[in-house]
Design an enzyme around this catalytic site. Structure first.
Site: not given
Ligand code: NDP
Length: 482
Positions: A150, A248, A282, A460
């Site tokens: 994505n 993630e 997300c 991150e």
């Protein structure tokens, strides 16, 4: 003529054991190219070479590393238009989003180029007389990077840039749905002043080559972005070798709209958050938690604005929502539309497959009304251009609904009350929280990550990335008598 694209194995471009087609989801007659699928032997060879290359790279001076990262970032930004077209062509997001993603990817590299020069440690006196302590960070070694489709360039870049910055070798397994962006980025990286085999591209299916990669004892750390089931599988494999992991995963982000909100602002935020990237984010706002006092007015504006959104070919001017990424994703999305209706939600608009001049995976953005937070459409990540409105009677109830999820990536509130904004910021159980901003859209110099099933391991981005990409060494030094 169809181009055949290869993997970068131990520093050389190599054909694989097979190839896959990459087709444009906006127009399935558009074949972008054929992409090599790495064999197990190629993966093993590139892992062996990565170890040699990593030692050489770690010994490069910091200015030499900085120059490499700066060159990658600068080229990405300069070519954002050209590479943005390629990204949008294979992923289906509107061109402005594709171009923006490539530019942002460049910024990850230039940010971490600067970080190459900022590798400061700590020092301390010992509890023992005459002893000093030096604490510094060293590379973890070989890092496996597994990225989703994505954000094919940005997600990979926010992992690759810190991995290289902190002195590691990288083996990159991109999603098989978006290999063109992966080859383009690898070409840029491979042209730089780096040791042979420091950076590898291993395209292939997650279930085969990806699985072999995460099971390899040659890998020191795995950074993964993708779905929860795959993440759990990777963690289970990693623990066998005690490999460090950072993951993630999915989410079910909520945007709370309060009775004191500016309604036009709230609708704009909800639309962007729910349907940007065709809802395949997300950080998408897939639950809109709306105060009953403004519910009807908000819903009226939201539904009208949703109906007015232009769905179309990703590269066509004026397109606001591109196709979804694949036939499988489209089928899953339509199943969620049926499920929502079966659960008793009212589909106020959209949620239908659309026919367009070109054959692609188009669907109209959908809004569910009269939903409860217990419905599966409000508990499972749909990754679709679909959003649900949940009516609540108070701020307290809104906060409780926002937090009633097993995910916890982002959440947002739209309010003009400083007191509510402050309380929400401190009590929303998510890794990212926004006030009068969409739930999607984050900066690169600060930590990113979530709670619950959304994330696992160190955060991150920003300086925090050092937690994952380095290991700490504590040195004790006794100078002895003068
Ligand atoms: P998947 O989990 O299906 O795939 C992610 C990556 O893992 C792909 O490269 C895939 O390869 C690979 N993979 C699949 N199986 C294995 C395996 N057994 N071992 C190793 N690698 C494997 O996710 P999607 O690609 O469908 O991406 C969408 C998901 O990503 C959503 O759930 C979304 O929420 C999440 N996401 C999370 C973000 C966050 O920051 N929290 C950001 C962006 C997305 P292949 O596709 O080639 O099979």
């Amino acid at each position: 003529m169809t181009e055949n694209h290869r993997n970068l194995i131990a520093g050389a471009w190599q054909t694989g054991e097979s190839e896959i087609e990459n087709r444009n989801p906006s127009d399935t007659t558009d074949l972008i190219g054929l992409y090599a699928q790495a064999s197990a032997d190629q993966l093993d060879a590139t892992l062996a070479q990565a170890r040699v290359a990593q030692a050489e790279w770690a010994a490069y001076g910091m200015e030499r590393k900085q120059a490499v990262l700066m060159a990658i970032g600068t080229e990405l930004m300069a070519r954002a238009e050209e590479l943005g077209i390629l990204l949008s062509r294979e992923e289906g997001k509107p061109f402005a989003e594709g171009r923006g993603e490539v530019y942002r990817a460049g910024q990850f590299f230039t940010y971490y180029a600067a970080e190459c020069l900022r590798q400061l440690g700590e020092n301390a006196d010992s509890v023992r007389a005459g002893v000093e302590i030096d604490v510094r960070r060293e590379p973890v070694g070989t890092v496996a990077i597994i990225s989703p489709w994505n954000f094919p360039t940005a997600t990979a870049s926010w992992k690759i840039a810190p991995a290289l910055c902190y002195g590691n070798a990288v083996i990159w397994k991109p999603a098989n749905l978006t290999p063109a962006s992966a080859v383009a980025l690898t070409e840029i990286i491979n042209r730089q002043d780096i040791p042979k085999g420091l950076f590898s591209l291993v395209m292939g299916a997650g279930s085969t080559i990806g699985q072999r990669l995460v099971e390899s004892p040659q890998v020191d750390a795995i950074s993964f972005t993708g779905s929860v089931p795959v993440g759990k599988c990777i963690a289970a494999a990693a623990i066998q070798n005690l490999t460090k992991v950072q993951m993630e995963m999915g989410s079910k982000n909520a945007l709370a709209v309060m009775d004191d909100a500016d309604l036009d602002v709230a609708v704009t935020l909800a639309l962007g958050g729910a349907f940007g990237g065709t809802g395949q984010k997300c950080t998408a706002s897939s639950r809109l938690v709306v105060h009953e006092a403004i519910h009807d007015a908000f819903v009226e504006k939201l539904v009208a604005a949703t109906k007015a959104m232009k769905v179309g070919h990703a590269l066509e001017q004026g397109t606001q929502i591109g196709p979804v990424v694949s036939a499988q994703q489209l089928a899953e999305n339509l199943e969620y539309v049926t499920l929502g209706q079966t659960e008793g939600a009212e589909l106020a608009c959209g949620g239908e497959r659309l026919q367009m001049p070109t054959d692609g995976f188009y669907m109209s953005p959908g809004v569910f009304l009269n939903t409860t937070n217990a419905m599966r459409i409000n508990r499972e990540e749909m990754f679709a251009p679909l959003t649900s409105v949940i009516k609540v009677g108070s701020y307290e109830e809104a906060l409780a609904v926002v937090n009633d999820t097993h995910f916890g990536l982002t959440s947002g509130i739209v309010t003009t009350s400083l007191a509510r904004a402050t309380h929400f910021r401190r009590n929303a159980r998510t890794g990212v929280v926004t006030v009068n901003l969409p739930t999607a859209g984050t900066d690169y110099h600060v930590p990113f990550g979530g709670r619950g099933d959304s994330s696992y391991g160190p955060r991150e981005q920003g300086k925090t990335a050092a937690e994952f990409y380095t290991t700490v060494k504590t040195a004790y030094i006794s100078a002895g008598p003068i």
